[in-house]
Design an enzyme around this catalytic site. Structure first.
Site, PDB file in Angstrom:
ATOM      1  N   ASP A  30      80.822  22.885  42.636  1.00  0.00           N
ATOM      2  CA  ASP A  30      82.117  22.215  42.787  1.00  0.00           C
ATOM      3  C   ASP A  30      83.239  23.037  42.162  1.00  0.00           C
ATOM      4  OD1 ASP A  30      83.761  20.186  43.663  1.00  0.00           O
ATOM      5  OD2 ASP A  30      83.467  18.943  41.886  1.00  0.00           O
ATOM      6  N   GLY A  31      84.427  22.876  42.721  1.00  0.00           N
ATOM      7  CA  GLY A  31      85.619  23.508  42.141  1.00  0.00           C
ATOM      8  C   GLY A  31      86.210  24.623  42.997  1.00  0.00           C
ATOM      9  N   ARG A  34      90.017  23.893  43.800  1.00  0.00           N
ATOM     10  CA  ARG A  34      90.901  24.074  42.637  1.00  0.00           C
ATOM     11  C   ARG A  34      91.039  25.548  42.272  1.00  0.00           C
ATOM     12  NH1 ARG A  34      87.774  20.061  39.124  1.00  0.00           N
ATOM     13  NH2 ARG A  34      86.421  20.117  40.970  1.00  0.00           N
ATOM     14  N   TRP A  35      89.956  26.298  42.438  1.00  0.00           N
ATOM     15  CA  TRP A  35      90.018  27.743  42.175  1.00  0.00           C
ATOM     16  C   TRP A  35      91.061  28.378  43.091  1.00  0.00           C
ATOM     17  CZ3 TRP A  35      89.353  32.143  45.091  1.00  0.00           C
ATOM     18  CH2 TRP A  35      89.193  33.343  44.403  1.00  0.00           C
ATOM     19  N   HIS A  47      86.188  28.467  49.042  1.00  0.00           N
ATOM     20  CA  HIS A  47      84.832  28.316  49.594  1.00  0.00           C
ATOM     21  C   HIS A  47      84.226  29.695  49.871  1.00  0.00           C
ATOM     22  CE1 HIS A  47      85.541  24.095  49.750  1.00  0.00           C
ATOM     23  NE2 HIS A  47      86.383  24.125  50.758  1.00  0.00           N
ATOM     24  N   LEU A 141      61.555  33.460  45.965  1.00  0.00           N
ATOM     25  CA  LEU A 141      62.431  32.346  45.590  1.00  0.00           C
ATOM     26  C   LEU A 141      62.533  31.399  46.771  1.00  0.00           C
ATOM     27  CD1 LEU A 141      64.599  30.997  43.686  1.00  0.00           C
ATOM     28  CD2 LEU A 141      66.296  32.389  44.879  1.00  0.00           C
ATOM     29  N   ARG A 198      76.245  21.020  37.366  1.00  0.00           N
ATOM     30  CA  ARG A 198      77.450  20.764  38.172  1.00  0.00           C
ATOM     31  C   ARG A 198      78.592  21.563  37.573  1.00  0.00           C
ATOM     32  NH1 ARG A 198      79.766  15.700  41.384  1.00  0.00           N
ATOM     33  NH2 ARG A 198      81.686  16.664  42.106  1.00  0.00           N
ATOM     34  N   ILE A 205      77.180  12.577  39.951  1.00  0.00           N
ATOM     35  CA  ILE A 205      76.106  13.069  40.817  1.00  0.00           C
ATOM     36  C   ILE A 205      76.582  13.192  42.266  1.00  0.00           C
ATOM     37  CG2 ILE A 205      73.723  12.602  41.614  1.00  0.00           C
ATOM     38  CD1 ILE A 205      73.844  13.149  38.615  1.00  0.00           C
ATOM     39  N   SER A 206      77.623  12.433  42.640  1.00  0.00           N
ATOM     40  CA  SER A 206      78.200  12.507  43.993  1.00  0.00           C
ATOM     41  C   SER A 206      77.144  12.447  45.104  1.00  0.00           C
ATOM     42  CB  SER A 206      79.072  13.766  44.146  1.00  0.00           C
ATOM     43  OG  SER A 206      80.160  13.722  43.246  1.00  0.00           O
TER      44      SER A 206
END
Ligand code: IPE
Ligand code: IPE
Ligand code: MG
Length: 263
Positions: A30-31, A34-35, A47, A141, A198, A205-206
């Site tokens: 998230d963020g 705003r970034w 994004h 992974l 997060r 938790i969204s």
């Protein structure tokens, strides 16, 4: 080779041995918006920059021996965003699937996507299938992208599938257990997350992995996702390593069982 979901019993039933490195890390990235805002850039630039952080964290997981990484890329509720942002996110997702799959494959990463894919374009569904097939034998992974994912959707679709089996007589009603529900979740090939991260400062938790996070260690950071780099991930790993997971037991019991295990 398919991973047998039954090998991962619920943490509340079987206490996993404490490892200092999480086997499974799950992240709400998230963020991004705003970034971008802080820089006077359009949200999509955030994004796009977020993909750089994905690359860093994937790399760090392989360095540190984290076996499963699950990333929340698009929630069931993110369709509520302005259509232009949703469309650009879809484009970015398609491009990432198309352009990054080969590199993931070279790095022996297995890619899977969970969520209600029916709402995506046929192109995206095709690219998901192609990337999953290309990387299906990789073991370094396990990278899972949650897209059009919601924890409530997951539990609901599991319940619907179980009800269908009960109604048809395939599954006796009194045999529906927590393990049955787990086996029908879209994440049935994953162990429960050990560490939840997060970024972006919100502490919620969204509608991410609702069932699966029951005993997960939660870690929140103000760092915006596009700024979440290798060092930031290591800081989360250090926080995780310092925690005592008790799964309902007392701290003394956990210490005693560790002594026995280490003897
Ligand atoms: C997370 O970043 C990415 C998605 C939800 C797709 P946001 O877009 O939510 O960024 P903020 O929270 O607005 O900064
Ligand atoms: C959660 O972030 C979803 C993803 C990161 C994909 P949101 O930014 O959508 O969450 P809320 O709306 O702030 O709860
Ligand atoms: Mg957000």
């Amino acid at each position: 080779m398919m991973v047998d979901p039954r090998q991962f019993s619920s943490s509340t039933e079987e206490i996993p041995s404490k490892e200092n490195v999480p086997v499974h890390a799950a992240i709400i990235m998230d963020g991004n918006g705003r970034w971008a805002n802080k820089r006077g850039l359009p949200r999509i630039a955030g994004h796009r920059q977020g993909l750089v952080s994905v690359k860093s964290v994937v790399k760090r997981c392989t360095d540190r021996g984290v076996s499963y990484l699950t990333l929340f890329a698009f929630s069931s509720e993110n369709w509520r965003r302005p259509p232009t942002e949703v469309n650009l996110l879809m484009e970015l997702f398609a491009n990432a699937l198309e352009n990054k799959a080969r590199r993931l494959h070279e790095n022996q990463v297995r890619l899977r996507v969970v969520g209600d894919l029916s709402r995506f374009s046929s192109k995206i569904r095709m690219l998901v299938q192609r990337a999953e097939t290309l990387t299906r034998d990789n073991r370094r992974l396990n990278l899972t992208i949650a897209a059009n994912y919601g924890g409530r959707w997951d539990i609901q679709q599991a319940c619907a599938a179980i009800c269908g089996k009960v109604a048809s007589g395939e599954l006796p009603e009194n045999e529906v257990t927590a393990a049955t529900i787990e086996a029908h979740l879209s994440t049935n090939f994953l162990p429960e997350p050990d560490l939840f991260i997060r970024t972006g400062g919100e502490e919620r938790i969204s509608n991410f992995l609702l069932w699966q996070l029951a005993y997960t260690e939660l870690y929140f950071t103000d760092t915006l996702w596009p700024e979440f780099d290798e060092a930031a991930f290591d800081t989360a790993l250090v926080s995780f390593a310092a925690r005592q997971r008790r799964f309902g037991q007392t701290g003394g019991q956990v210490q005693d069982s560790r002594k026995i295990n280490n003897a």
